[in-house]
Motif scaffolding. Structure first.
Motif, PDB file in Angstrom:
ATOM      1  N   TYR A 213       0.855  -1.192   0.000  1.00 60.66           N
ATOM      2  CA  TYR A 213       0.000   0.000   0.000  1.00 60.66           C
ATOM      3  C   TYR A 213       0.887   1.237   0.000  1.00 60.66           C
ATOM      4  O   TYR A 213       1.788   1.354   0.829  1.00 60.66           O
ATOM      5  CB  TYR A 213      -0.903   0.023   1.236  1.00 60.66           C
ATOM      6  CG  TYR A 213      -1.687   1.309   1.357  1.00 60.66           C
ATOM      7  CD1 TYR A 213      -2.831   1.509   0.596  1.00 60.66           C
ATOM      8  CD2 TYR A 213      -1.258   2.329   2.201  1.00 60.66           C
ATOM      9  CE1 TYR A 213      -3.540   2.699   0.687  1.00 60.66           C
ATOM     10  CE2 TYR A 213      -1.970   3.518   2.291  1.00 60.66           C
ATOM     11  CZ  TYR A 213      -3.106   3.697   1.531  1.00 60.66           C
ATOM     12  OH  TYR A 213      -3.807   4.868   1.614  1.00 60.66           O
ATOM     13  N   MET A 239      -2.069  -1.331  -4.028  1.00 61.76           N
ATOM     14  CA  MET A 239      -3.207  -0.418  -3.932  1.00 61.76           C
ATOM     15  C   MET A 239      -2.679   0.948  -3.529  1.00 61.76           C
ATOM     16  O   MET A 239      -1.681   1.045  -2.822  1.00 61.76           O
ATOM     17  CB  MET A 239      -4.178  -0.939  -2.880  1.00 61.76           C
ATOM     18  CG  MET A 239      -5.384  -0.050  -2.700  1.00 61.76           C
ATOM     19  SD  MET A 239      -6.712  -0.883  -1.808  1.00 61.76           S
ATOM     20  CE  MET A 239      -7.745   0.542  -1.468  1.00 61.76           C
ATOM     21  N   ARG A 240      -3.332   1.979  -3.992  1.00 63.52           N
ATOM     22  CA  ARG A 240      -2.998   3.296  -3.506  1.00 63.52           C
ATOM     23  C   ARG A 240      -4.281   4.080  -3.299  1.00 63.52           C
ATOM     24  O   ARG A 240      -5.278   3.867  -3.988  1.00 63.52           O
ATOM     25  CB  ARG A 240      -2.099   4.046  -4.448  1.00 63.52           C
ATOM     26  CG  ARG A 240      -2.891   4.847  -5.436  1.00 63.52           C
ATOM     27  CD  ARG A 240      -2.093   5.861  -6.162  1.00 63.52           C
ATOM     28  NE  ARG A 240      -1.558   6.911  -5.338  1.00 63.52           N
ATOM     29  CZ  ARG A 240      -2.175   8.047  -5.048  1.00 63.52           C
ATOM     30  NH1 ARG A 240      -3.408   8.238  -5.441  1.00 63.52           N
ATOM     31  NH2 ARG A 240      -1.579   8.991  -4.371  1.00 63.52           N
ATOM     32  N   ALA A 241      -4.262   4.967  -2.321  1.00 63.73           N
ATOM     33  CA  ALA A 241      -5.443   5.785  -2.059  1.00 63.73           C
ATOM     34  C   ALA A 241      -5.241   7.152  -2.682  1.00 63.73           C
ATOM     35  O   ALA A 241      -4.142   7.514  -3.079  1.00 63.73           O
ATOM     36  CB  ALA A 241      -5.668   5.913  -0.569  1.00 63.73           C
ATOM     37  N   ARG A 278      -8.434  -1.804  -6.061  1.00 60.21           N
ATOM     38  CA  ARG A 278      -9.067  -0.570  -5.584  1.00 60.21           C
ATOM     39  C   ARG A 278      -9.915  -0.845  -4.361  1.00 60.21           C
ATOM     40  O   ARG A 278     -10.744  -0.037  -3.987  1.00 60.21           O
ATOM     41  CB  ARG A 278      -9.920   0.049  -6.697  1.00 60.21           C
ATOM     42  CG  ARG A 278      -9.076   0.608  -7.807  1.00 60.21           C
ATOM     43  CD  ARG A 278      -9.911   1.431  -8.753  1.00 60.21           C
ATOM     44  NE  ARG A 278      -9.040   2.319  -9.506  1.00 60.21           N
ATOM     45  CZ  ARG A 278      -9.473   3.359 -10.196  1.00 60.21           C
ATOM     46  NH1 ARG A 278     -10.753   3.632 -10.225  1.00 60.21           N
ATOM     47  NH2 ARG A 278      -8.641   4.128 -10.854  1.00 60.21           N
TER      48      ARG A 278
END
Lengths: 692, 692
Positions: A213, A239-241, A278
């Motif tokens: 992450y 995943m990245r926010a 996601r």
């Protein structure tokens, strides 16, 4: 390099405290609770013991060597603590304390001081403002972290910039009943970086799948190198926010991280072979399958079910995610007809019926494993209270252990009651999910991973026919004159220099020259006013199309001169092309990364539907082709409902040439070829814009 | 009507058996295990007792009244069992056995026999081929079902056609730690139907939210009436499977091609006010919130978090689902600045920091509850082991109980350890989710529900200016001549009769008539060959556009006569209109439901992007407007990048008139107005097709 960080034989905690709600206390408690195999040294000048463990007034009083030191004292005292670690010969330090870069300048200065002193002592720093690391290896049981989940040993390793998200991953892996290998959440990452941790996980034999992450990259290039190297060896799920504007804003305000890199992070993931997610839960659930099941060789699924509805839901979800419900062979159907109940459905999905027993399931599984047109197997297994479900589970486990094709299972039961069945499925390495959609998404992710793993990206072509010296001189001149937006003539000269085809053009300074130029180019022509002062030319009457003779050219030039003033005004005369398919190729600089190239169809499809594709330079032939096929309106390029297709090869070449152009000329900030008009045979850039 | 079914005071099981893996045994076991409050009567001629309960050789031997009888014996014996029930005066029967309609004709005959005999005796039949019902009421504890989940009492009621999906719902509700009220899965539904069960749930005071799963409707109209009635009283969360299943509608027009299976179910859900889901878990998780929290009054969310990453992920998900992260007022910020840690982020999301204590959370909650621009509150709560999380939870619970605005929480912890905190949150009615995306989706669903609940659908307009007798005579004539596709002239006459504006047109039989007609209409004109034999007119040269004078008309007519033969060939002469925005309105018959109306923009947007909207007749003004705004390319209707917008009111009226036309003329199978050319002022149908 990081071996000792993850395999400490002894741990000290500077800031260990008797106060139950303090970080130093929690870390000591965690080491004890997780049964750390080496000595624990709480450091506290005012206490004799912490949680029953003998405390020491300072590191220097500790009798033995110390592999790893936690520092959880106020930030301002940390530089001196680093010195103390240096004197003791410590090589790894985890700084849990906050109050560094994330609070502003004052904290940043302390952080720099910590890094400088650590370097002097040869100490590697993990953190600050971080949770720490965990190694579940029974020989170490190193819980050097203040979180709350106590994982079983396993094969999933986690690296998360955000401790909060890391905690969700770890808890989810734990709740799924699978094991974890390493955990690392390095907060401000002043020294030990995510790329370094990734590389370490890559080398670790017991790590079969990596969960990553990130919220941004201090050094995207370094990350890409590491990710590419590791992804070639084992699956990395990433995943990245911050993918929405609001999310990115929240990321900036909460972590002080890099902003607006949402898109490029996903492109980095894609280019390096990281499987992008996601959704946190979906990612952990996929990790579970990657840890025990083989990767499918294609997208054709065979389903086995003992009930209706959930298999329909699974089918919807599989199809939505690009998987195919493959038909069964006559041979396979024949076997099923013979071995299943007469009322069973012997299509795909195979409905063995709710009353099916172990031999029925085994027959169905064997058939799907033998089918040449099936790459993976999806099972819906509701546990009917009138079936010997343990025997059924044993057959599934046995087939799973053959590792011929991946199996996922939507296992519908009350687990506290069906413990025996659940244990058999787990022992057989069958990834079980409570919901049909989840199992389907996991299978889709594994199938995507196979696609990524087996793609042949190739190397970028280097076009030799480019005129580098001409390019350099144009850009140098522009720099000297201080222009940011290049004049049209320069833009077209640059495109020419890089072999990018442009509709015939000439520059004129007055009506006479314009008439002559138009005659040479051939009618009809377009005239564009060429002046740095006129930005949105079309909107102010600075572009006139389809001029069919010299008289029209003359009138147009004179009208423009009146409107914009003659001073410094030039005219760009260009061949007016018949209607074709309009496409756009663009490039934009991405700090620390090179450029991002965009491709899309012109007009409303780009503006309203945002139907575009992106890639990071350098772009290979494979990637350029993928840019053409991955837009939703891709069918228009191949011809659609009577309209002719376009020369795709020429567009693919333009994308590659643009990639080479911006890479060899990193001064380019933005570039727009809009529109490019594409025909069945030829392709021309009609308008272009370059910003340096 | 169904009260006794769900509240039986005594239950008999015909087919109860000592065999552990039999349905009759499992049902008896479930009644015992769930502690059914009334007498249980196993019926078995060969056994004295089943699972320790006295068995009876037949119903007639049972001493007392029997409210409900399970039948789980082979299908062929069920009609006689019904007679036995009749003799005993039983009013409700659940037939669990399979072997009816679902296996084909033979089974269908038995099913009809069962229905006929039941009717004679005044017995209502639930099933056959079904699980049964459950009532968790402590005064009944009726587990009349063979599934495996033993729910706590609660306020969520489930009705699922598929038992497998029903089992997932029930287990999920159970795993979420919330209670269930009723459960019903009625399989073949030969008598007691889903609409009837829905109505019963609607009347039940303790049912606060209904979970519905359907795979199709025997009587869509009946379902719509029931759903509308119940949805007005309490939230119904609906899902159906089979959205990707191919074909079923062999229609040639766009509408048929684009509609697909399952679309009409979602339209039914929408029209009746059912909140539609496409994911089983999301639906159950939403039910949990609906059961305890108020409905938000708008889409503006305030977030509170004690960590970075999960709040960013939540922000992404909220924004993706149409929610707004509203800015805080200066007053609110002022209070937060005073009451939170100095390093806390006092924007939205409010970051109280990992070390925040109960008063910090309370301050943040109170501010968000007071903010006028916030409709709902989202909390990210990682339980730091160095914080008194129980005190924090108490503040949250207290604020939740005020029921001022809905709260959802992404609660990140290890629940087996944090039992105290978890219990406080549960007692406070705060819906807690393990993952940020889930909590965000639940809040989005609640916000959507508010939109549905507060919309003013209105009543359909009845246009009085229609010419019903002309319409009837045209359709009658077509029926008599056996035509399926109406001739162009008839189509345009019908549109005229219903006040749908058509570009000026005339019919001609030869070049002379055509020239005269064109002159009357005014040049330029279009000529279309009008013959039933020519289907795809454009493809075979049967349409010629933009004819500017009489000579061109003559040549065109003569060319067509040569090509298609003069026999029966007519010419449709129509005004050729300048370019405008092309839109499509279509209608297609839906069995048992009326018609489905489609709206979309013409050309590639419909064909490639499937950018269309659908509604079921009758269509109100509100719904027609929504059809225009809900397509992705809606901005084109309002004008986009210099292009003028169109007269939306006229398009909305056409949709309503088409709705009235097909409703008043149910013989219409398909209808396509394609294209309609829309301008800023006027709107004309240019081509149309009607199939009866």
């Amino acid at each position: 390099m990081l071996y000792k960080l993850f395999h400490p034989k002894s741990v000290a905690i500077i800031g260990a405290s008797q106060k139950a709600l303090s970080i130093g206390n929690v870390i000591t408690k965690n080491l004890l609770k997780y049964q750390f195999k080496g000595p624990i040294y709480p450091i506290n000048p005012k206490a004799d013991e912490i949680l029953g463990v003998k405390a020491f007034p300072s590191l220097m009083e500790v009798p033995g060597d110390i592999d790893l030191v936690h520092i959880s004292i106020p930030a301002k005292f940390t530089p001196d603590a680093i010195d103390e670690c240096g004197q003791k010969g410590v090589k790894f330090v985890i700084i849990n304390s906050a109050g560094f870069k994330e609070i502003g300048k004052e904290g940043e200065a302390i952080e720099q001081e910590v890094v400088a002193r650590a370097k002097k002592h040869g100490i590697r720093v993990f953190g600050p403002n971080c949770q720490g690391i965990i190694n579940s290896d029974p020989e170490y049981k190193a819980y050097c972290d203040f979180t709350f989940t106590y994982p079983e040993p396993g094969h999933v390793s986690i690296v998360a910039q955000s401790g909060g998200v890391g905690a969700i991953y770890m808890q989810c892996i734990h709740d799924l009943g699978i094991g974890m290998r390493f955990y690392a959440s390095n907060g401000n990452a002043c020294d030990i970086s995510i790329p370094e941790i990734l590389r370490y996980y890559g080398e670790d034999e017991k790590t079969r799948v990596i969960i990553l992450y990130a919220e941004g990259f201090a050094n995207p290039g370094e990350f890409m190198d590491a990710a590419k190297e590791v992804a070639a060896k084992k699956p990395i799920l990433g995943m990245r926010a911050g993918r929405t504007e609001e999310g990115a804003k929240a990321a900036v305000s909460h972590t002080g991280g890099l902003a607006g890199v949402g898109l490029s992070t996903e492109l980095i993931f894609k280019k390096t072979g990281i499987l992008t997610f996601r959704d946190v839960e979906e990612m952990c659930q996929a990790a579970m399958a990657f840890a025990t099941q083989p990767v499918p060789k294609g997208n054709r699924v065979g389903l086995i079910t003992d009930t209706g509805g959930p298999a329909i839901i699974a089918t919807d979800e599989l199809v939505d995610n690009g998987l195919k419900i493959a038909p069964l062979s006559d041979k396979g159907k024949g076997i099923l007809r013979e071995k299943l109940y007469p009322e069973a459905a012997i299509n795909n999905p195979v409905d063995v019926l709710a009353t099916a027993m172990a031999p029925h399931y085994r027959a169905a599984l064997d058939v799907l494993m033998d089918e040449e047109n099936i790459d993976s197997v999806y099972i819906t297994f509701v546990t009917p209270p009138f079936v010997d479900t343990e025997s059924v589970a044993k057959e599934m486990a046995e087939v799973s252990k053959q590792k011929r094709k991946p199996i996922v299972c939507n296992y519908i039961t009350d687990k506290p009651q069906w413990t025996g069945t659940t244990a058999i499925l787990k022992e057989g390495g069958i990834p079980c999910y409570d919901f049909p959609e989840k199992a389907a998404k996991v299978l889709a992710a594994m199938t995507d991973y196979n696609k990524i793993r087996s793609r042949k990206l190739g190397k970028p072509v280097k076009f030799k026919d480019v005129d580098a010296s001409k390019t350099a001189s144009i850009l140098q001149k522009a720099k000297e004159t201080g222009r940011e937006i290049l004049p049209a003539a320069d833009v077209y000269d640059l495109l020419n220099a890089y072999g990018i085809p442009v509709a015939g053009w000439k520059i004129a300074h007055n009506a006479d020259e314009a008439q002559k130029a138009a005659a040479e180019i051939g009618f009809p022509v377009v005239i564009k006013a060429d002046s740095e002062k006129i930005v949105h030319k079309s909107d102010v009457g600075g572009v006139v199309l389809n001029l069919i003779n010299g008289e029209a050219v003359k009138v147009t030039v004179e009208t423009m001169q009146k409107k914009f003033g003659e001073q410094g005004l030039r005219f760009f005369i260009q061949k007016y092309l018949p209607a074709g398919t309009e496409v756009i190729v663009g490039a934009i600089e991405e700090k620390g990364l090179g450029h991002m190239i965009m491709f899309g169809l012109g007009g409303v499809l780009v503006e309203l539907f945002k139907d575009v594709s992106f890639e990071i330079t350098p772009i290979t032939q494979f990637e350029a082709e993928e840019m053409l096929t991955s837009i939703k309106s891709s069918a228009l390029l191949s011809g659609f409902r009577g309209k002719a297709g376009v020369n795709r090869a020429k567009l693919i070449e333009i994308i590659q040439r643009v990639s080479q152009f911006v890479m060899e000329n990193p001064r380019i900030k933005e570039m727009d070829l809009n529109p490019i008009i594409a025909y069945e045979d030829k392709v021309y850039v009609v308008d272009a814009r370059i910003k340096i």
